[in-house]
Write a protein that holds these residues in place. Structure first.
Motif, mmCIF file in Angstrom:
data_model
loop_
_atom_site.group_PDB
_atom_site.id
_atom_site.type_symbol
_atom_site.label_atom_id
_atom_site.label_comp_id
_atom_site.label_asym_id
_atom_site.label_seq_id
_atom_site.Cartn_x
_atom_site.Cartn_y
_atom_site.Cartn_z
ATOM 1 N N LEU A 9 2.955 -9.387 3.860
ATOM 2 C CA LEU A 9 2.238 -7.974 3.620
ATOM 3 C C LEU A 9 2.968 -7.073 4.032
ATOM 4 O O LEU A 9 3.254 -6.081 3.189
ATOM 5 C CB LEU A 9 0.977 -7.998 4.368
ATOM 6 C CG LEU A 9 0.272 -6.863 4.038
ATOM 7 C CD1 LEU A 9 0.018 -6.742 2.494
ATOM 8 C CD2 LEU A 9 -1.025 -6.617 4.884
ATOM 9 N N ALA A 13 4.981 -4.387 1.535
ATOM 10 C CA ALA A 13 4.667 -2.969 1.446
ATOM 11 C C ALA A 13 5.934 -2.106 1.839
ATOM 12 O O ALA A 13 6.044 -1.085 1.123
ATOM 13 C CB ALA A 13 3.782 -2.734 2.578
ATOM 14 N N ALA A 33 -0.801 -6.331 -3.086
ATOM 15 C CA ALA A 33 -2.198 -6.454 -2.666
ATOM 16 C C ALA A 33 -2.804 -7.515 -3.276
ATOM 17 O O ALA A 33 -3.695 -8.181 -2.507
ATOM 18 C CB ALA A 33 -2.719 -4.782 -3.459
ATOM 19 N N LEU A 99 0.335 2.383 2.126
ATOM 20 C CA LEU A 99 1.489 1.228 2.248
ATOM 21 C C LEU A 99 2.295 1.239 3.725
ATOM 22 O O LEU A 99 2.386 0.608 4.643
ATOM 23 C CB LEU A 99 2.659 1.369 1.268
ATOM 24 C CG LEU A 99 2.214 0.806 -0.053
ATOM 25 C CD1 LEU A 99 3.342 1.180 -1.229
ATOM 26 C CD2 LEU A 99 2.001 -0.610 -0.216
ATOM 27 N N MET A 119 -4.806 -2.039 1.688
ATOM 28 C CA MET A 119 -4.272 -2.506 0.443
ATOM 29 C C MET A 119 -4.879 -2.134 -0.769
ATOM 30 O O MET A 119 -4.515 -1.890 -1.913
ATOM 31 C CB MET A 119 -3.790 -3.982 0.578
ATOM 32 C CG MET A 119 -2.659 -4.452 1.540
ATOM 33 S SD MET A 119 -0.908 -3.209 1.244
ATOM 34 C CE MET A 119 -0.428 -3.662 -0.388
#
Length: 273
Positions: A9, A13, A33, A99, A119
């Motif tokens: 993640l 991002a 996401a 983000l 997200m």
């Protein structure tokens, strides 16, 4: 267009923030996401790239002080293009800000649902940017044609070391401001007969209520954990991290629906630094 592998993640991002290609930025934000919601990503990985000092941006628009951005009447096509351009710029910054909360605070001791919320915001802000850009293009313009200001990212930069301050400034001041001003802009667009632009603003307005609510939820969560009064803490953080007074009129109803009651912001209207 996308890299073969989004490692985590935080990695996805960070890649999206760093991208100067706006189609790639918004696609990466939404793909990261989606994979996170499907629980196909870990929160972070040792292979994650470092967070850039500033988001990747294309060569245009030229960034100028807020006072240098010209205001025009919405009764002309040029005026509506100028407004939509300003909104596109806000939405693009909002993608990077959502983000950044995820990537910057991936090591904070918060529940996974914190990252779910941000997200969701990043996904929707990417959708908003594309909607506004498509509308600009249908009017014969594009994002980058006009100058834009850099105030939004500066607000994020000043709160980069304090998650509670970041939540106070970004969702609870900057996003909440959208709840105050958007209804009158929608009405003016309808008055001029530009129903397509009004419809885009409707989507943005309804989603933004949810974004402010996510900000208020996690702001209250962090205050409760520290045993602090949320409204008093908000006022204190705003005085320390935000320049100038908050501008009425406030959309008290939409703000309250999002968990932001007048006790938070009423006394800050005359505060300036």
């Amino acid at each position: 267009m996308l890299p073969a592998k989004i490692m985590s993640l935080r990695g996805g991002a960070t890649e999206a923030i760093a991208s100067a290609d706006l189609d790639r930025k918004t696609e990466l934000a939404q793909e990261t996401a989606t994979r996170w919601f499907e629980r196909r990503l870990s929160l972070r990985s040792p292979l994650d790239p470092p967070l850039p000092e500033r988001p990747g941006k294309p060569a245009k628009p030229e960034l100028v002080p807020p006072t240098a951005v010209e205001r025009r009447s919405l009764h002309s096509v040029k005026g509506r293009i100028a407004l939509l351009h300003a909104i596109a710029h806000i939405e693009l910054n909002a993608v990077d800000l959502a983000l950044d909360i995820v990537a910057r605070y991936a090591s904070e001791p918060v529940p996974y649902s914190f990252f779910d919320g941000w997200m969701q915001v990043a996904f929707e802000e990417a959708k908003h940017f594309r909607l506004v850009r498509d509308r600009l293009r249908s009017l014969g313009a594009d994002y980058g044609d006009l100058p834009a200001h850099d105030g939004l990212w500066q607000a994020a930069h000043s709160t980069r070391n304090d998650l509670t301050a970041r939540l106070a400034v970004v969702p609870l001041i900057l996003e909440a401001r959208g709840l105050d001003v958007t209804p009158s802009l929608q009405a003016k667009m309808r008055e001029t007969g530009d129903l397509e632009s009004a419809a885009v603003l409707d989507v943005i307005y309804n989603d933004e209520k949810g974004h402010v609510a996510i900000g208020a939820k996690w702001f209250r969560f962090l205050c409760a954990r520290e045993k602090k009064d949320p409204a008093a803490t908000f006022r204190q953080l705003v005085r320390a991290n935000f320049r100038g007074p908050l501008k009425p009129p406030f959309n008290d109803l939409a703000r309250a629906e999002a968990g932001l009651t007048p006790s938070f912001y009423r006394s800050l209207t005359s505060v300036s630094q």
